[in-house]
Motif scaffolding. Structure first.
Motif, mmCIF file in Angstrom:
data_model
loop_
_atom_site.group_PDB
_atom_site.id
_atom_site.type_symbol
_atom_site.label_atom_id
_atom_site.label_comp_id
_atom_site.label_asym_id
_atom_site.label_seq_id
_atom_site.Cartn_x
_atom_site.Cartn_y
_atom_site.Cartn_z
ATOM 1 N N VAL A 4 0.889 -1.151 0.000
ATOM 2 C CA VAL A 4 0.000 0.000 0.000
ATOM 3 C C VAL A 4 0.930 1.205 0.000
ATOM 4 O O VAL A 4 1.741 1.370 0.918
ATOM 5 C CB VAL A 4 -0.935 0.016 1.227
ATOM 6 C CG1 VAL A 4 -1.748 1.301 1.267
ATOM 7 C CG2 VAL A 4 -1.846 -1.202 1.214
ATOM 8 N N VAL A 5 0.842 1.996 -1.055
ATOM 9 C CA VAL A 5 1.746 3.130 -1.260
ATOM 10 C C VAL A 5 0.945 4.410 -1.061
ATOM 11 O O VAL A 5 -0.030 4.647 -1.768
ATOM 12 C CB VAL A 5 2.346 3.092 -2.682
ATOM 13 C CG1 VAL A 5 3.294 4.258 -2.896
ATOM 14 C CG2 VAL A 5 3.036 1.759 -2.943
ATOM 15 N N GLN A 6 1.370 5.215 -0.098
ATOM 16 C CA GLN A 6 0.675 6.463 0.184
ATOM 17 C C GLN A 6 1.633 7.633 0.002
ATOM 18 O O GLN A 6 2.708 7.645 0.604
ATOM 19 C CB GLN A 6 0.125 6.449 1.605
ATOM 20 C CG GLN A 6 -0.901 5.338 1.790
ATOM 21 C CD GLN A 6 -1.510 5.354 3.164
ATOM 22 O OE1 GLN A 6 -2.253 6.271 3.495
ATOM 23 N NE2 GLN A 6 -1.198 4.351 3.956
ATOM 24 N N ARG A 7 1.224 8.573 -0.841
ATOM 25 C CA ARG A 7 2.017 9.793 -0.998
ATOM 26 C C ARG A 7 1.799 10.634 0.251
ATOM 27 O O ARG A 7 0.658 10.854 0.664
ATOM 28 C CB ARG A 7 1.578 10.556 -2.248
ATOM 29 C CG ARG A 7 2.504 11.714 -2.585
ATOM 30 C CD ARG A 7 2.054 12.435 -3.820
ATOM 31 N NE ARG A 7 0.858 13.217 -3.523
ATOM 32 C CZ ARG A 7 0.168 13.890 -4.438
ATOM 33 N NH1 ARG A 7 0.520 13.862 -5.704
ATOM 34 N NH2 ARG A 7 -0.894 14.580 -4.086
ATOM 35 N N VAL A 8 2.899 11.076 0.849
ATOM 36 C CA VAL A 8 2.799 11.768 2.133
ATOM 37 C C VAL A 8 3.594 13.068 2.132
ATOM 38 O O VAL A 8 4.544 13.242 1.373
ATOM 39 C CB VAL A 8 3.302 10.876 3.299
ATOM 40 C CG1 VAL A 8 2.480 9.598 3.405
ATOM 41 C CG2 VAL A 8 4.782 10.559 3.180
ATOM 42 N N SER A 9 3.188 13.951 3.032
ATOM 43 C CA SER A 9 4.012 15.120 3.325
ATOM 44 C C SER A 9 4.900 14.831 4.532
ATOM 45 O O SER A 9 5.899 15.508 4.750
ATOM 46 C CB SER A 9 3.142 16.355 3.583
ATOM 47 O OG SER A 9 2.232 16.111 4.630
ATOM 48 N N ARG A 10 4.527 13.764 5.280
ATOM 49 C CA ARG A 10 5.316 13.357 6.445
ATOM 50 C C ARG A 10 4.915 11.945 6.847
ATOM 51 O O ARG A 10 3.746 11.574 6.753
ATOM 52 C CB ARG A 10 5.056 14.313 7.604
ATOM 53 C CG ARG A 10 5.832 14.000 8.855
ATOM 54 C CD ARG A 10 5.690 15.115 9.883
ATOM 55 N NE ARG A 10 6.509 14.796 11.030
ATOM 56 C CZ ARG A 10 6.054 14.670 12.264
ATOM 57 N NH1 ARG A 10 4.777 14.873 12.531
ATOM 58 N NH2 ARG A 10 6.864 14.372 13.251
ATOM 59 N N GLY A 11 5.891 11.174 7.315
ATOM 60 C CA GLY A 11 5.631 9.849 7.857
ATOM 61 C C GLY A 11 6.580 9.578 9.009
ATOM 62 O O GLY A 11 7.764 9.916 8.929
#
Length: 149
Positions: A4-11
């Motif tokens: 599951v690939v999620q584009r993030v601004s922070r992780g």
């Protein structure tokens, strides 16, 4: 192998009070390793994820990869991606790789991403983790190395 690939601004991943992995913009990848997976599955998904064009270019089109965008990838192991919920109320996990095999292929996936030039961070395998995901978009994709979906 499933991701599951999620584009993030922070992780951020924490175990207890310790931050074990953290990134700014890029992807958080929840990675599940299947019983039949091989290093070829890790290589396929690493290349696919490194080159997914889901970041905006100068015209606002989703036309840039995490590599082109200068992002990072935070990889978190998640065997539950192989949970089978078709029967009963409790998921079955017989399709997930045993932990000793899964950890090898998880590490291979991270190595392959890094070899492609993607800065990586990780969760901690077989630990209870808290995962902070600040989804950007939102953009969320589900990938399977066997192309089942």
């Amino acid at each position: 192998m499933r991701a599951v690939v999620q584009r993030v601004s922070r992780g951020v991943v924490t175990v207890g009070e310790e931050t074990v992995g953290e990134i700014g913009h890029g992807f958080v990848v929840l990675l599940g390793v299947g019983r039949e997976d091989t290093p070829d599955d890790a290589a396929y998904l690493a290349e696919k994820i490194a080159n997914l064009r889901v970041f905006a270019d100068e015209n606002g089109k989703l036309n840039r990869s995490v590599l082109e965008n200068g992002g990072s990838v935070l990889v978190v192991s998640q065997f539950t991606l192989f949970g089978d919920c078709r029967k009963g109320r409790r998921p079955g996990f017989s399709a997930a790789a045993p932990p000793e095999r899964a950890v090898e292929l998880y590490a291979e996936f991270v190595r392959r991403l890094a070899a492609l030039g993607v800065p990586t961070a990780q969760g901690r395998f077989q630990e209870h983790m808290e995962v902070l995901i600040v989804n950007d978009g939102p953009v969320t994709l589900i990938l399977d190395s066997r192309k089942l979906f």
